[in-house]
Enzyme design. Structure first.
Site, mmCIF file in Angstrom:
data_model
loop_
_atom_site.group_PDB
_atom_site.id
_atom_site.type_symbol
_atom_site.label_atom_id
_atom_site.label_comp_id
_atom_site.label_asym_id
_atom_site.label_seq_id
_atom_site.Cartn_x
_atom_site.Cartn_y
_atom_site.Cartn_z
ATOM 1 C CB ALA A 209 70.327 -10.399 51.142
ATOM 2 C CG HIS A 210 76.657 -11.492 51.702
ATOM 3 N ND1 HIS A 210 76.423 -10.309 52.373
ATOM 4 C CD2 HIS A 210 77.722 -12.066 52.311
ATOM 5 C CE1 HIS A 210 77.317 -10.170 53.324
ATOM 6 N NE2 HIS A 210 78.120 -11.220 53.317
ATOM 7 N NE ARG A 211 76.454 -11.383 57.985
ATOM 8 C CZ ARG A 211 77.650 -11.674 58.498
ATOM 9 N NH1 ARG A 211 77.992 -12.929 58.668
ATOM 10 N NH2 ARG A 211 78.489 -10.714 58.826
ATOM 11 C CB VAL A 215 71.449 -16.286 50.259
ATOM 12 C CG1 VAL A 215 71.373 -14.785 50.405
ATOM 13 C CG2 VAL A 215 72.853 -16.795 50.543
ATOM 14 C CG ASP A 286 72.713 -10.561 54.724
ATOM 15 O OD1 ASP A 286 73.570 -9.888 54.121
ATOM 16 O OD2 ASP A 286 72.266 -11.647 54.289
#
Length: 373
Positions: A209-211, A215, A286
């Site tokens: 998860a990084h979008r 985040v 994501d």
């Protein structure tokens, strides 16, 4: 390389771009095509980038612009100016960009203002969500490009609907298939990531998860972590989360209590991450790239977003789009585990890089036939 020797300049700036353009660089080497690589430095961890180039056996980029972070406008503007200087010196025939990052937008704009053509690798992807910076980048890059390398027929249809002339569009398949096909066995042979984190094949789920939409929103971020943790507790599967530096900063800034069921680990190099993807029972993500890679590898995917620009993965029943509500995440994961995993890979046959060079008239792969996705 002196000016005039460069047929292709490849602009990249993030690790997904390095991975997806590695097969194109390799094809340039095999066909003795003069090329150069411009690394914008959009991902500015020199250590990890160096590992990626080493593992993929790629030459060190001739140009490292070291742009680093900044607002979208400031970062893109600095890239345009720096890329233009390189292109004026090298005068390539074609500039290749890949995907939907600020580096892609900058490379497309800089090249389109000069006397060189632009080729967009992975053209035609659409989430139809203009609030995503990536959607704006990919649309603008497509409309600036002279060559549009669509990974699937559906992506090509999006381009035709937007009025892009059909003669500019080539369905090539996706270069990630080339990369995964080439490196999967090497990852199984060399990676020790499972032992390092006490994981067993098929007995854990992978989380990425990084979008920004996830985040940078503390409620969404906490909700998706809660949903993954609930499923891990219910299923008895371990959950491992290689944390992007940006996401780790947000966890600390928002004071999010990461559930005990989720094991946070450092970002992984390409071979280790490929090993995690290929041996996980399930992937939560994501990331558009992970949706593709999981599909290619036969790993069920649950996407923690409200839309996707990879609908082909949903169409073959490899992926479920569930958002970030914990109950929806658990339900989607349950469904994914029950479904068969013998879907057909929709992204091509692993010869995309050859088709790309052939389409711009500088390859030697004339026997490579077209591909449908």
């Amino acid at each position: 390389m002196s000016a005039g020797d460069t047929a292709v300049t490849i602009v990249l700036g993030t690790r997904p771009e390095i991975i997806k353009l590695a097969p194109v660089i390799d094809a340039c080497e095999r066909y003795d095509v003069g090329y150069s690589v411009v690394h914008t430095g959009q991902h500015y961890s020199d250590e990890l980038d160096t590992v990626f180039f080493d593992q993929l056996e790629l030459p060190t980029p001739e140009h490292n612009l070291a742009i680093g972070s900044g607002s979208h406008s400031a970062q893109t503007g600095a890239m345009i100016s720096a890329i233009e200087s390189v292109l004026l010196d090298e005068a390539p025939d074609v500039v290749l960009v890949q995907g939907d990052t600020n580096s892609v937008l900058a490379g497309s704009v800089a090249a389109s203002k000069l006397d060189c053509e632009v080729g967009h690798v992975e053209a035609g992807l659409r989430s139809f969500d203009r609030s995503m910076p990536e959607e704006v980048n990919r649309v603008l890059a497509d409309h600036a490009a002279d060559y549009l390398f669509a990974p699937t027929d559906q992506a090509a249809q999006h381009l035709r609907r937007e009025g892009i002339p059909v003669e500019r569009i080539t369905v090539t398949g996706n270069t990630i298939v080339d990369a995964v096909t080439c490196y999967r066995d090497l990852a199984a042979e060399k990676s020790r990531v499972l032992d390092a984190h006490d994981l067993q094949v098929g007995e854990f789920c992978l989380l990425t998860a990084h979008r920004a939409e996830n985040v940078d929103d503390p409620e969404r971020f906490a909700s998706l972590l809660d949903g993954v943790a609930r499923f891990a507790a219910e299923s008895g599967l371990d959950a491992v989360y290689p944390v992007h530096p940006r996401a780790r900063e947000r966890i600390e800034a928002f004071e999010i209590d990461v559930p005990a069921e989720i094991q946070l680990v450092e970002p992984q190099d390409f071979l280790d991450f490929l090993r995690l993807e290929s041996t996980a029972r399930l992937a939560f993500t994501d990331s558009g790239g992970v949706q593709e890679e999981a599909c290619i590898l036969g790993t069920p995917c649950v996407t923690l977003r409200d839309n996707t620009e990879r609908p082909e993965t949903v169409a073959v029943d490899a992926n479920r789009i569930v958002g970030v509500d914990p109950a929806d995440i658990v339900a989607g994961a349950r469904e994914a585990l029950r479904a068969p995993t013998d879907w057909e890979n929709p992204f091509g046959d692993g010869r995309s890089a050859e088709r790309i060079l052939d389409a711009v008239g500088i390859g030697q792969a004339k026997s490579v036939e077209g591909v449908t996705g």
